[in-house]
Motif scaffolding. Structure first.
Motif, PDB file in Angstrom:
ATOM      1  N   MET A   1       0.892  -1.254   0.028  1.00  0.00           N
ATOM      2  CA  MET A   1      -0.252   0.131   0.018  1.00  0.00           C
ATOM      3  C   MET A   1       0.835   1.354   0.082  1.00  0.00           C
ATOM      4  O   MET A   1       2.126   1.151   0.454  1.00  0.00           O
ATOM      5  N   GLU A   2       0.203   2.348  -0.431  1.00  0.00           N
ATOM      6  CA  GLU A   2       1.084   3.541  -0.399  1.00  0.00           C
ATOM      7  C   GLU A   2       0.414   4.553   0.778  1.00  0.00           C
ATOM      8  O   GLU A   2      -0.886   4.401   1.023  1.00  0.00           O
ATOM      9  N   LEU A   3       1.348   5.239   1.662  1.00  0.00           N
ATOM     10  CA  LEU A   3       1.027   5.840   2.923  1.00  0.00           C
ATOM     11  C   LEU A   3       1.663   6.932   2.982  1.00  0.00           C
ATOM     12  O   LEU A   3       2.819   7.193   2.455  1.00  0.00           O
ATOM     13  N   VAL A   4       1.316   8.206   3.775  1.00  0.00           N
ATOM     14  CA  VAL A   4       1.990   9.293   3.863  1.00  0.00           C
ATOM     15  C   VAL A   4       2.201   9.334   5.442  1.00  0.00           C
ATOM     16  O   VAL A   4       1.416   9.302   6.182  1.00  0.00           O
ATOM     17  N   THR A   5       3.487   9.294   5.750  1.00  0.00           N
ATOM     18  CA  THR A   5       3.847   9.394   7.360  1.00  0.00           C
ATOM     19  C   THR A   5       3.615  10.753   7.577  1.00  0.00           C
ATOM     20  O   THR A   5       3.797  11.828   7.168  1.00  0.00           O
ATOM     21  N   SER A   6       3.176  10.910   9.029  1.00  0.00           N
ATOM     22  CA  SER A   6       3.036  12.057   9.558  1.00  0.00           C
ATOM     23  C   SER A   6       3.709  12.522  11.010  1.00  0.00           C
ATOM     24  O   SER A   6       3.799  13.629  11.306  1.00  0.00           O
TER      25      SER A   6
ATOM     26  N   ASP B   1      10.332   4.390  14.605  1.00  0.00           N
ATOM     27  CA  ASP B   1       9.557   4.338  13.281  1.00  0.00           C
ATOM     28  C   ASP B   1       8.598   5.598  13.011  1.00  0.00           C
ATOM     29  O   ASP B   1       8.098   5.957  13.816  1.00  0.00           O
ATOM     30  N   ALA B   2       8.528   5.834  11.780  1.00  0.00           N
ATOM     31  CA  ALA B   2       7.539   6.801  11.112  1.00  0.00           C
ATOM     32  C   ALA B   2       6.313   6.177  11.450  1.00  0.00           C
ATOM     33  O   ALA B   2       5.866   5.090  11.331  1.00  0.00           O
ATOM     34  N   VAL B   3       5.148   7.021  11.660  1.00  0.00           N
ATOM     35  CA  VAL B   3       3.855   6.516  11.829  1.00  0.00           C
ATOM     36  C   VAL B   3       2.912   7.143  10.483  1.00  0.00           C
ATOM     37  O   VAL B   3       2.999   8.254  10.098  1.00  0.00           O
TER      38      VAL B   3
ATOM     39  N   GLU C   1       6.747  11.809   4.372  1.00  0.00           N
ATOM     40  CA  GLU C   1       7.194  11.033   3.214  1.00  0.00           C
ATOM     41  C   GLU C   1       6.095  10.138   2.671  1.00  0.00           C
ATOM     42  O   GLU C   1       5.073   9.794   3.366  1.00  0.00           O
ATOM     43  N   ARG C   2       5.914  10.339   1.288  1.00  0.00           N
ATOM     44  CA  ARG C   2       5.156   9.269   0.650  1.00  0.00           C
ATOM     45  C   ARG C   2       5.659   8.062   0.387  1.00  0.00           C
ATOM     46  O   ARG C   2       6.576   8.012  -0.342  1.00  0.00           O
TER      47      ARG C   2
ATOM     48  N   VAL D   1      10.442   4.678  -1.517  1.00  0.00           N
ATOM     49  CA  VAL D   1      10.180   6.020  -1.331  1.00  0.00           C
ATOM     50  C   VAL D   1       9.747   6.924  -2.625  1.00  0.00           C
ATOM     51  O   VAL D   1      10.599   7.156  -3.332  1.00  0.00           O
ATOM     52  N   LEU D   2       8.560   7.229  -2.457  1.00  0.00           N
ATOM     53  CA  LEU D   2       7.965   7.864  -3.436  1.00  0.00           C
ATOM     54  C   LEU D   2       8.145   9.241  -3.477  1.00  0.00           C
ATOM     55  O   LEU D   2       8.346   9.885  -4.651  1.00  0.00           O
ATOM     56  N   ASP D   3       7.985   9.786  -2.229  1.00  0.00           N
ATOM     57  CA  ASP D   3       8.251  11.530  -2.069  1.00  0.00           C
ATOM     58  C   ASP D   3       9.085  11.554  -0.898  1.00  0.00           C
ATOM     59  O   ASP D   3       8.846  11.540   0.352  1.00  0.00           O
ATOM     60  N   PRO D   4      10.304  11.723  -0.934  1.00  0.00           N
ATOM     61  CA  PRO D   4      11.300  11.670   0.150  1.00  0.00           C
ATOM     62  C   PRO D   4      11.238  12.984   0.761  1.00  0.00           C
ATOM     63  O   PRO D   4      10.936  14.229   0.536  1.00  0.00           O
TER      64      PRO D   4
END
Length: 380
Positions: free
Chosen positions: A1-6, A13-15, A33-34, A54-57
């Protein structure tokens, strides 16, 4: 899946949130990051994923300098984050942990920034087929290493070139300012071929204006400049109280803070439960006025003091430790914490015992990891 961390969790770890709103912890990601991930495990209230792409670093993302990271070494969790960003994240960990506990956090003092490479003077390494290395992330698999950018040069040879047949693990330690080296394995009494200068019992280190004997089973901070920094913060907090009187050093280890305070004229009682550390402390403090008591902190019968310094394990003081502190009726508490979550709990417990948080200072002892050292000062 694709997610964006906040955000970044205190465990490193990023969430992110999946489409159903469940928290997903993503190792190796940075906030904002996406990422495309694969789930490693899925639980009722949270999931754990690892990055496929990493799609959007983040602008704080860098290429890990150490080649062992690409080979799977999990010892340095944050080499993909720039050092300034690492320090900012650790600062946020501490502020959020304190405020989440219901304590108002003053603006932290500037972080004490230490050299981020070739600094580790204590290494606990796993051993597989005689070769030392580190565990793969979230695994018991051992990745044997051909180099280590955070190991002190005195230890890199012992980590990379020496073989430990029959061992499950090896403790490596050096005195960065004395040149002494130590290696001891589990199990012990193996037939090893070690360099002639390598000891098995103890080494000496120079830090905080003194020489310290450190046995294999004793705790000591992983770098001498870190000991210097912590000692200076403790000493400065003591100096602010004026004329030295009585002090207590809880979880005193090999006697560092007790020695620092005794050198400043304080009458110090050092409390430590480890037999090995107490033997070292008695040797280290034999020419000072400090008194060393071997007992569990929670079993010690407190006496009054004007200053208490405490350097507990990652679990923190807890309610029983704070009860001991409060029973001394001390004017000031200097707490050295190595975990943000336990620091938050201890800050709340100390506030409940009548102590107000006055200052927060971070010392970056552990670059490239999520671990953080914080010195907090409380006044009655």
């Amino acid at each position: 899946m694709e997610l964006v961390t906040s955000a970044m969790a205190s465990g490193g770890d990023a969430v992110a949130r999946d489409p159903q709103g469940k928290a997903v912890f993503v190792r190796g990601a940075l906030p904002g990051e996406r990422v495309r991930i694969t789930l490693l495990s899925d639980h009722s209230k949270y999931a754990i994923g690892y990055i496929e792409e990493v799609l959007d670093p983040s602008p704080d993302r860098i290429s890990p300098p150490c080649p062992e990271v690409a080979r799977g070494c999990g010892a340095c969790q944050w080499q993909q984050i720039s050092v300034p960003a690492q320090r900012q994240l650790k600062k946020q960990f501490v502020i959020e942990a304190i405020e989440r506990s219901g304590v108002e956090c003053p603006e932290p003092n500037p972080t004490v920034e230490l050299e981020p490479w070739a600094f580790r003077t204590t290494i606990n390494a796993a051993v597989h087929k005689g070769r030392a290395g580190f565990n793969r992330a979230r695994s018991h698999d051992v990745v044997a290493v051909d180099s280590c950018l955070v190991a002190h040069p005195l230890l890199e040879e012992l980590l990379v070139d020496v073989r430990y047949p029959g061992a499950k693990s090896v403790l490596l330690r050096c005195g960065s300012r004395t040149g002494e080296r130590l290696a001891t394995t589990t199990p012990t009494r193996l037939d090893l071929r070690l360099p002639d200068d390598v000891h098995s019992e103890h080494v000496h280190e120079l830090a905080a204006g003194r020489s310290w004997r450190i046995s294999a089973r004793s705790f000591f901070q992983t770098r001498a400049d870190g000991v210097d920094a912590l000692a200076e913060l403790v000493g400065s907090a003591a100096d602010e109280l004026g004329v030295p009187t009585t002090a207590v050093d809880l979880y005193s280890g090999v006697g560092v803070f007790a020695g620092v305070l005794a050198d400043r004229g304080w009458s110090v009682t050092a409390i430590e439960g480890s037999h090995s550390s107490v033997e070292d402390a008695e040797d280290n403090l034999r020419e000072s006025t400090a008194t060393v008591v071997r007992t569990d902190v929670t079993k010690w019968k407190p006496h009054t003091a004007d200053l208490v310094v405490a350097d507990p394990s990652r679990m923190g003081l807890g309610s029983s430790g704070v009860e001991v502190v409060a029973a001394t009726h001390t004017r000031r508490v200097v707490l050295v914490s190595c975990d943000a979550a336990s620091l938050g709990r201890d800050a709340a417990l100390l506030q409940g015992a009548g102590y107000s948080l006055r200052s927060v200072t971070l010392v970056d002892l552990f670059p490239h990891t999520f671990h953080v050292e914080a010195v907090t000062v409380y006044d009655r």
